[in-house]
Design a protein around this motif. Structure first.
Motif, PDB file in Angstrom:
ATOM      1  N   ASN A 136       0.806  -1.219   0.000  1.00  0.00           N
ATOM      2  CA  ASN A 136       0.000   0.000   0.000  1.00  0.00           C
ATOM      3  C   ASN A 136       0.838   1.268   0.000  1.00  0.00           C
ATOM      4  O   ASN A 136       0.311   2.361   0.142  1.00  0.00           O
ATOM      5  CB  ASN A 136      -0.908   0.030   1.237  1.00  0.00           C
ATOM      6  CG  ASN A 136      -2.051  -0.957   1.099  1.00  0.00           C
ATOM      7  OD1 ASN A 136      -2.271  -1.484   0.024  1.00  0.00           O
ATOM      8  ND2 ASN A 136      -2.749  -1.203   2.189  1.00  0.00           N
ATOM      9  N   ARG A 137       2.165   1.087  -0.141  1.00  0.00           N
ATOM     10  CA  ARG A 137       3.012   2.270  -0.143  1.00  0.00           C
ATOM     11  C   ARG A 137       3.106   2.801  -1.562  1.00  0.00           C
ATOM     12  O   ARG A 137       3.322   2.050  -2.496  1.00  0.00           O
ATOM     13  CB  ARG A 137       4.434   1.913   0.325  1.00  0.00           C
ATOM     14  CG  ARG A 137       4.500   1.324   1.711  1.00  0.00           C
ATOM     15  CD  ARG A 137       5.896   0.779   1.977  1.00  0.00           C
ATOM     16  NE  ARG A 137       5.891  -0.091   3.112  1.00  0.00           N
ATOM     17  CZ  ARG A 137       5.643  -1.397   3.058  1.00  0.00           C
ATOM     18  NH1 ARG A 137       5.407  -1.978   1.879  1.00  0.00           N
ATOM     19  NH2 ARG A 137       5.634  -2.121   4.148  1.00  0.00           N
ATOM     20  N   CYS A 138       2.948   4.127  -1.690  1.00  0.00           N
ATOM     21  CA  CYS A 138       2.959   4.719  -3.021  1.00  0.00           C
ATOM     22  C   CYS A 138       4.193   5.583  -3.210  1.00  0.00           C
ATOM     23  O   CYS A 138       4.455   6.483  -2.413  1.00  0.00           O
ATOM     24  CB  CYS A 138       1.696   5.568  -3.182  1.00  0.00           C
ATOM     25  SG  CYS A 138       1.650   6.485  -4.713  1.00  0.00           S
ATOM     26  N   ILE A 139       4.969   5.279  -4.222  1.00  0.00           N
ATOM     27  CA  ILE A 139       6.137   6.096  -4.572  1.00  0.00           C
ATOM     28  C   ILE A 139       5.797   6.824  -5.854  1.00  0.00           C
ATOM     29  O   ILE A 139       5.205   6.238  -6.767  1.00  0.00           O
ATOM     30  CB  ILE A 139       7.384   5.233  -4.876  1.00  0.00           C
ATOM     31  CG1 ILE A 139       7.524   4.099  -3.891  1.00  0.00           C
ATOM     32  CG2 ILE A 139       8.625   6.095  -4.971  1.00  0.00           C
ATOM     33  CD1 ILE A 139       8.050   4.504  -2.575  1.00  0.00           C
ATOM     34  N   PHE A 140       6.151   8.089  -5.937  1.00  0.00           N
ATOM     35  CA  PHE A 140       5.831   8.851  -7.134  1.00  0.00           C
ATOM     36  C   PHE A 140       7.015   9.732  -7.533  1.00  0.00           C
ATOM     37  O   PHE A 140       7.654  10.336  -6.676  1.00  0.00           O
ATOM     38  CB  PHE A 140       4.604   9.738  -6.875  1.00  0.00           C
ATOM     39  CG  PHE A 140       4.211  10.550  -8.070  1.00  0.00           C
ATOM     40  CD1 PHE A 140       4.565  11.891  -8.166  1.00  0.00           C
ATOM     41  CD2 PHE A 140       3.527   9.967  -9.123  1.00  0.00           C
ATOM     42  CE1 PHE A 140       4.231  12.643  -9.283  1.00  0.00           C
ATOM     43  CE2 PHE A 140       3.182  10.707 -10.250  1.00  0.00           C
ATOM     44  CZ  PHE A 140       3.536  12.049 -10.331  1.00  0.00           C
TER      45      PHE A 140
ATOM     46  N   ALA B 108      -9.853   5.870   3.545  1.00  0.00           N
ATOM     47  CA  ALA B 108      -8.914   4.750   3.696  1.00  0.00           C
ATOM     48  C   ALA B 108      -8.020   4.915   4.915  1.00  0.00           C
ATOM     49  O   ALA B 108      -7.508   3.938   5.452  1.00  0.00           O
ATOM     50  CB  ALA B 108      -8.070   4.596   2.435  1.00  0.00           C
ATOM     51  N   LYS B 109      -7.827   6.134   5.363  1.00  0.00           N
ATOM     52  CA  LYS B 109      -6.986   6.350   6.539  1.00  0.00           C
ATOM     53  C   LYS B 109      -7.826   6.387   7.809  1.00  0.00           C
ATOM     54  O   LYS B 109      -7.306   6.572   8.893  1.00  0.00           O
ATOM     55  CB  LYS B 109      -6.240   7.687   6.409  1.00  0.00           C
ATOM     56  CG  LYS B 109      -5.172   7.636   5.354  1.00  0.00           C
ATOM     57  CD  LYS B 109      -4.609   9.007   5.106  1.00  0.00           C
ATOM     58  CE  LYS B 109      -3.734   9.457   6.261  1.00  0.00           C
ATOM     59  NZ  LYS B 109      -2.905  10.607   5.827  1.00  0.00           N
ATOM     60  N   GLY B 110      -9.134   6.256   7.648  1.00  0.00           N
ATOM     61  CA  GLY B 110     -10.012   6.337   8.817  1.00  0.00           C
ATOM     62  C   GLY B 110     -10.151   7.757   9.323  1.00  0.00           C
ATOM     63  O   GLY B 110     -10.631   7.987  10.431  1.00  0.00           O
ATOM     64  N   THR B 111      -9.715   8.732   8.514  1.00  0.00           N
ATOM     65  CA  THR B 111      -9.792  10.117   8.981  1.00  0.00           C
ATOM     66  C   THR B 111     -10.946  10.875   8.352  1.00  0.00           C
ATOM     67  O   THR B 111     -10.936  12.088   8.260  1.00  0.00           O
ATOM     68  CB  THR B 111      -8.475  10.861   8.689  1.00  0.00           C
ATOM     69  OG1 THR B 111      -8.192  10.762   7.295  1.00  0.00           O
ATOM     70  CG2 THR B 111      -7.334  10.266   9.487  1.00  0.00           C
TER      71      THR B 111
ATOM     72  N   LYS C  90      -6.658  -0.462  -0.477  1.00  0.00           N
ATOM     73  CA  LYS C  90      -6.627  -0.370   0.986  1.00  0.00           C
ATOM     74  C   LYS C  90      -7.944  -0.813   1.608  1.00  0.00           C
ATOM     75  O   LYS C  90      -7.969  -1.348   2.712  1.00  0.00           O
ATOM     76  CB  LYS C  90      -6.317   1.066   1.428  1.00  0.00           C
ATOM     77  CG  LYS C  90      -4.906   1.529   1.106  1.00  0.00           C
ATOM     78  CD  LYS C  90      -4.717   2.992   1.501  1.00  0.00           C
ATOM     79  CE  LYS C  90      -3.316   3.470   1.154  1.00  0.00           C
ATOM     80  NZ  LYS C  90      -3.156   4.910   1.396  1.00  0.00           N
TER      81      LYS C  90
ATOM     82  N   ASN D 109     -12.992  20.275   6.745  1.00  0.00           N
ATOM     83  CA  ASN D 109     -12.001  19.492   7.453  1.00  0.00           C
ATOM     84  C   ASN D 109     -12.564  18.073   7.504  1.00  0.00           C
ATOM     85  O   ASN D 109     -13.425  17.798   8.333  1.00  0.00           O
ATOM     86  CB  ASN D 109     -11.834  20.078   8.869  1.00  0.00           C
ATOM     87  CG  ASN D 109     -10.809  19.333   9.688  1.00  0.00           C
ATOM     88  OD1 ASN D 109     -10.567  18.151   9.470  1.00  0.00           O
ATOM     89  ND2 ASN D 109     -10.215  20.025  10.631  1.00  0.00           N
TER      90      ASN D 109
ATOM     91  N   GLY E 260     -11.688  15.369   8.639  1.00  0.00           N
ATOM     92  CA  GLY E 260     -11.513  14.639   9.904  1.00  0.00           C
ATOM     93  C   GLY E 260     -12.582  14.960  10.936  1.00  0.00           C
ATOM     94  O   GLY E 260     -12.990  14.118  11.727  1.00  0.00           O
ATOM     95  N   THR E 261     -13.054  16.208  10.924  1.00  0.00           N
ATOM     96  CA  THR E 261     -14.064  16.595  11.902  1.00  0.00           C
ATOM     97  C   THR E 261     -15.404  16.845  11.232  1.00  0.00           C
ATOM     98  O   THR E 261     -16.431  16.913  11.891  1.00  0.00           O
ATOM     99  CB  THR E 261     -13.682  17.899  12.615  1.00  0.00           C
ATOM    100  OG1 THR E 261     -13.600  18.934  11.622  1.00  0.00           O
ATOM    101  CG2 THR E 261     -12.339  17.771  13.307  1.00  0.00           C
TER     102      THR E 261
ATOM    103  N   ILE F   1      -4.986  16.867  -2.553  1.00  0.00           N
ATOM    104  CA  ILE F   1      -3.579  16.451  -2.612  1.00  0.00           C
ATOM    105  C   ILE F   1      -3.095  16.041  -3.995  1.00  0.00           C
ATOM    106  O   ILE F   1      -1.894  15.939  -4.223  1.00  0.00           O
ATOM    107  CB  ILE F   1      -3.259  15.315  -1.614  1.00  0.00           C
ATOM    108  CG1 ILE F   1      -4.152  14.103  -1.866  1.00  0.00           C
ATOM    109  CG2 ILE F   1      -3.370  15.812  -0.186  1.00  0.00           C
ATOM    110  CD1 ILE F   1      -3.745  12.890  -1.037  1.00  0.00           C
TER     111      ILE F   1
END
Lengths: 453, 460
Positions: free
Chosen positions: B60-64, B256-259, B322, B378, B380-381, B436
């Motif tokens: 799940n790691r992304c390199i760009f 996917a990050k749960g945020t 993910k 936001n 997350g909130t 992003i």
């Protein structure tokens, strides 16, 4: 010998061939790295290499622009031809000109930190991991880390024109940022903090993480304030958000185009409490300090507002010629693709004498605003009006009563400047935004509209 | 743009350290941008972007990594640099690149490359003239024209090869009215995944008139009230409410990050029964549409919320990996400078049956937000905010005086459950959305909606 001599040579040769006599070329070559950590592993790792060149060509009294990301000779020739041709679409104006070669010596600056450049990537990954771990461990109420990022970038900028201007400089900068989520039952609040520096060793992940965590935890249990007019303590971060939008009122171009409320106010008192606002492109350790502007005009320190009196606007060569003054060295392009406009550099409100705690104690009740959100939506630099979502604390006699959120603060920027009741001594800068960076101390403003319940 | 053999060599280099997936996104884009200000053409910028973005997954790691050098040497070098960021052991993979032919529903009638700059500038001249004629208090007009032809080529280690060409054009007009020493603004814009045919039927004049009208009305408006009150948000750009209050929180980028506040709410009621919301990338020639997404997956029409129940997220490849979900063709990026992530396309609340009269009934004091500015959230909130660029008071069930300078704030989860009525007049508006993976063109849309209670940040 400067980097990319062949490219500049090809551009100016192409210009000669088609009879373009006044040409400016602006090249950027940059590299950046971004590492995002999630659950102690890297979520993303970005390596950017970009470079390109933009030209401005004066033809029959007006400018045309073009840019290219290809450095092949045909692409550069095409670029010069396009700029030369499309210049003719604009009406001629005698103010359109390239700056002459400034005889002021170019300031010697060290904006490229060799140690940062040589820092191995493993150390950067380790720092970002540490940032995430420290944020999760900073407080038992921290539930998640929304992001933990390390990034750095380096770049070369070179500007040259047919009047003999030819300047170049290299710079680099690193940053680390962490965002944490605090949770108590169903209440979730966020907080973030960051560090920007050229010195890798200055980044202290534990300290950044603790601040982010505290900001999130302190907001738990936030209430919505009662609507009304309140004295407001604008913290550094909140004031900087406003400055980043409303600094546009100081642009000479905006004044000349009827888009600024500061038109016709040179020499007048804008702020009766005597606030001083400075733009200093030479600021030592400033994040956007540079030896010259986007036209190659030498940088300087400029007082825009001196003890509340409007002293100057921000100028580039064209706006300065319109007003019959000298350029203040504030020409800016949003990169090599952009046109030459005007932007602040290190732009800040000068510190006052009081400690922020004493400023807060000076009123029986106040709302301290920590953060403003949605400024691009709620602020209008032309009318000066702002109405922005905010979060912060209710203060009673300088002590925190409880946190506040989901309210708005509204006002008019110029009217607000004129009702500043106190300036603290804690000037701080935030991270750069393009070629500008804003700073402010904490301010006390006598009455702003708060809308909540 | 780049030969398949070269792409294969670069993909092989990308996989050389055991990466589980590699992708190359090559882009060549020509843009034209004209700005009219102060009654004349202020600037004209033409240019060409060219480069490639190479993306690798290690689990799940992304390199760009991205580069401007799309020669074999340039691509292989960049791929190797990216590959070295991590290592996994993995057997050899044989990549067999097979090109998929796209059947794009987005037809272009008048290519923007066939229209000379003078004709493009003429649109701005017409808009400028119309806006200035509207009212003597109009003191400044700024108009912008922009077009781009973006050619992309995507190849990945699963053998996918797809090409797409996106032609986009947009026109925006902003007017400033100066009245009693104060300045107010109005603006309107229109854009599409279309050619120059977008500008038939007096588009410049209509945009100019609308921008000038809004500036004039707002310059004579009083300040908006403050406090919690019912709010009717009109159609088209009113859809920015859903975009900020809900849309971003449904992208797997944060889910996917749960945020995201909706991360664990699949199948649950997150909005009122009258709310059905859709994100559609297939609508022909709409501003937020494309034939393929920026990872080579076909774009889709995705029902996000149906009768208030959360039905789907917007899923990109990495987000899908993910969460164990199939892609919804939502992977988007601004350019080769960015790795893609899940983003919105044309996002809207589906029409209901209510009329404006029904919505106004029973409102003692409220706000009628005829036009919205932008906003942010936001995820997350769930806290969001928007600017109201043209608002009116609602008093005793009637729309009365114009008001200015209002922001709407609140919690996304709450506002979705407070949508009481959904109107019948669905319309769309164009915008640029930032996240992003850069700035991407998106449509927002809705019919008029009635919100039972929201915090209005005014000055009274």
């Amino acid at each position: 010998m400067k980097p990319y001599d062949e490219v500049f040579g090809a551009v100016f040769d192409a210009a000669k061939k088609i009879g373009a006599k006044d040409v400016e070329a602006n090249l950027e070559d940059g590299a950046s790295l971004g590492i995002r950590i999630f659950k102690q592993d890297f979520e993303s790792f970005d390596l950017h290499n970009t470079r390109g060149i933009g030209v401005r060509v004066l033809n029959e009294g007006s400018f045309g622009y073009a840019f290219s990301e290809s450095f092949e000779t045909e692409a550069l020739e095409e670029m010069v031809r396009l700029a030369f041709d499309n210049a003719r679409l604009s009406p001629p104006n005698e103010v359109n000109a390239l700056p002459a070669l400034d005889k002021t010596p170019e300031p010697k600056m060290n904006l490229f930190n060799e140690e940062l450049d040589k820092t191995p990537v493993e150390k950067k990954i380790e720092l970002a991991k540490r940032l995430e771990k420290a944020a999760l461990e900073a407080d038992p109420l921290i539930d998640k880390v929304s992001w933990a990022t390390y990034g750095d970038g380096s770049g070369l900028t070179r500007v040259a024109n047919t009047n003999g201007v030819d300047r170049a400089y290299r710079s680099n900068l690193a940053y680390a940022v962490v965002g944490a989520l605090a949770k108590k039952e169903n209440d979730v609040k966020s907080g973030f903090d960051f560090k920007v520096t050229r010195n890798f060793r200055e980044i202290n992940p534990d300290s950044i993480a603790r601040t982010a965590a505290k900001r999130a935890v302190d907001m738990l249990g936030a209430q919505v304030p009662a609507s009304g007019s309140y004295p407001v303590i604008l913290t550094t971060r909140a004031m900087i958000s406003l400055l980043s939008v409303f600094s546009a009122v100081f642009s000479a171009k905006n004044v000349q185009m009827g888009k600024s409320l500061l038109a016709g106010k040179l020499g007048q008192t804008i702020c009766k409490t005597g606030v001083t606002i400075v733009d200093d492109a030479l600021l030592p350790n400033g994040y956007v300090t540079r030896p010259f502007d986007a036209e190659g005009v030498i940088s300087r320190r400029l007082e825009l507002l001196t003890n509340g009196v409007l002293n100057s606007y921000l100028h580039n060569t064209i706006s300065a010629r319109k007003d019959g003054v000298a350029s203040t060295g504030h020409a800016a392009r949003g990169g090599f693709k952009g046109s030459v406009e005007i932007a602040p550099s290190n732009f800040y409100i000068v510190s006052g004498k009081m400690k922020p705690e004493d400023l807060e104690k000076s009123v029986p009740e106040a709302i301290r605003i920590e953060e403003l959100q949605g400024l691009h939506a709620g602020c209008n630099p032309i009318s000066g009006d702002f109405s922005s979502a905010a979060s912060g604390f209710l203060l009673k006699n300088g002590e925190v009563a409880h946190p506040l959120n989901n309210f708005t603060v509204s006002g008019n920027f110029l009217k607000m400047l004129d009702s500043v009741d106190g300036v603290a001594n804690n000037l701080e800068f935030l991270s750069p935004s393009g070629s500008s960076c804003f700073g402010s101390p904490t301010l006390l403003v006598s009455g702003l509209s708060i809308a909540g319940k | 743009m780049v030969d398949l053999e070269i792409l294969k060599k670069a993909l092989d280099a990308a996989l050389s350290n055991g990466a589980s997936f590699a992708e190359i996104f090559v882009e060549d884009k020509v843009i034209n941008s004209l700005t009219y200000l102060d009654g004349g053409l202020e600037k004209s910028i033409c240019g060409r972007d060219h480069g490639a973005g190479i993306r690798l997954f290690y689990g799940n790691r992304c390199i760009f990594a991205c580069t401007n050098d799309t020669s074999e040497n340039g691509l292989v070098k960049t791929a190797l640099t990216a590959a070295k960021a991590y290592r996994e052991s993995r057997g050899d993979v044989n990549i067999n690149l097979v090109e998929t032919k796209l059947n794009s529903p987005h037809k272009i009638l008048i290519p923007v490359t066939a229209v000379c700059l003078k004709d493009k500038m003429d649109l701005l001249r017409r808009a400028d003239k119309k806006a200035r004629e509207y009212d003597p208090i109009i003191t400044q007009v700024e108009a912008g024209y922009h077009d781009s032809v973006q050619n992309i080529l995507i190849a990945n280690s699963e053998g996918l090869v797809v090409r797409d060409t996106r032609t986009r054009t947009r026109l925006g007009v902003a007017a400033i009215a100066t009245f009693r020493g104060e300045k107010q603004t109005g603006s309107e814009r229109h854009g599409a995944l279309k050619g120059f045919e977008l500008y038939e039927k007096n588009v410049p004049e209509r945009l100019a008139e609308e921008a000038a009208r809004e500036a004039v009305v707002m310059s004579k408006a009083e300040y908006a009230p403050s406090g919690e009150m019912p709010c009717i948000i009109e159609n088209a750009f009113g859809g920015v409410i859903f975009h900020e209050a809900c849309g971003h929180s449904l992208e797997t980028t944060s889910v996917a990050k749960g945020t995201s506040v909706f991360a664990n709410k699949m199948g649950e009621k997150i909005a009122s029964d009258c709310v059905t919301a859709i994100d559609d990338g297939t609508t022909p020639n709409e501003w937020g549409s494309t034939a393929t997404d920026d990872e080579g997956a076909p774009t889709q029409k995705t029902v996000l919320i149906e009768d208030g129940i959360l039905k789907s997220f917007m899923v990109d490849k990495l987000g899908g990996l993910k969460l164990g979900l199939p892609s919804t063709g939502s992977g988007r990026r601004e350019s080769y400078h960015f790795a893609p992530t899940s983003r919105m396309r044309n996002t809207y609340i589906a029409p209901g049956k209510a009329t404006l009269e029904k919505m106004l009934e029973g409102i003692e004091l409220g706000l009628y937000a005829k036009k919205m500015g932008g906003g942010s959230v936001n995820p997350g909130t769930g806290d969001f905010n928007f600017g109201v660029s043209e608002g009116y008071l609602i008093e005793k069930g009637k729309i009365t005086r114009p008001v200015r300078g209002a922001a709407l704030v609140g919690s996304g989860q709450e506002v979705l459950l407070r949508i009481e009525m959904v109107g019948n007049n669905l319309a769309f508006a164009t915008g640029m959305c930032g996240s992003i993976s850069g700035s991407v063109p998106t449509n927002v849309g809705q019919p008029a909606i009635k919100i039972s209670k929201i915090t209005v940040g005014g000055r009274k």
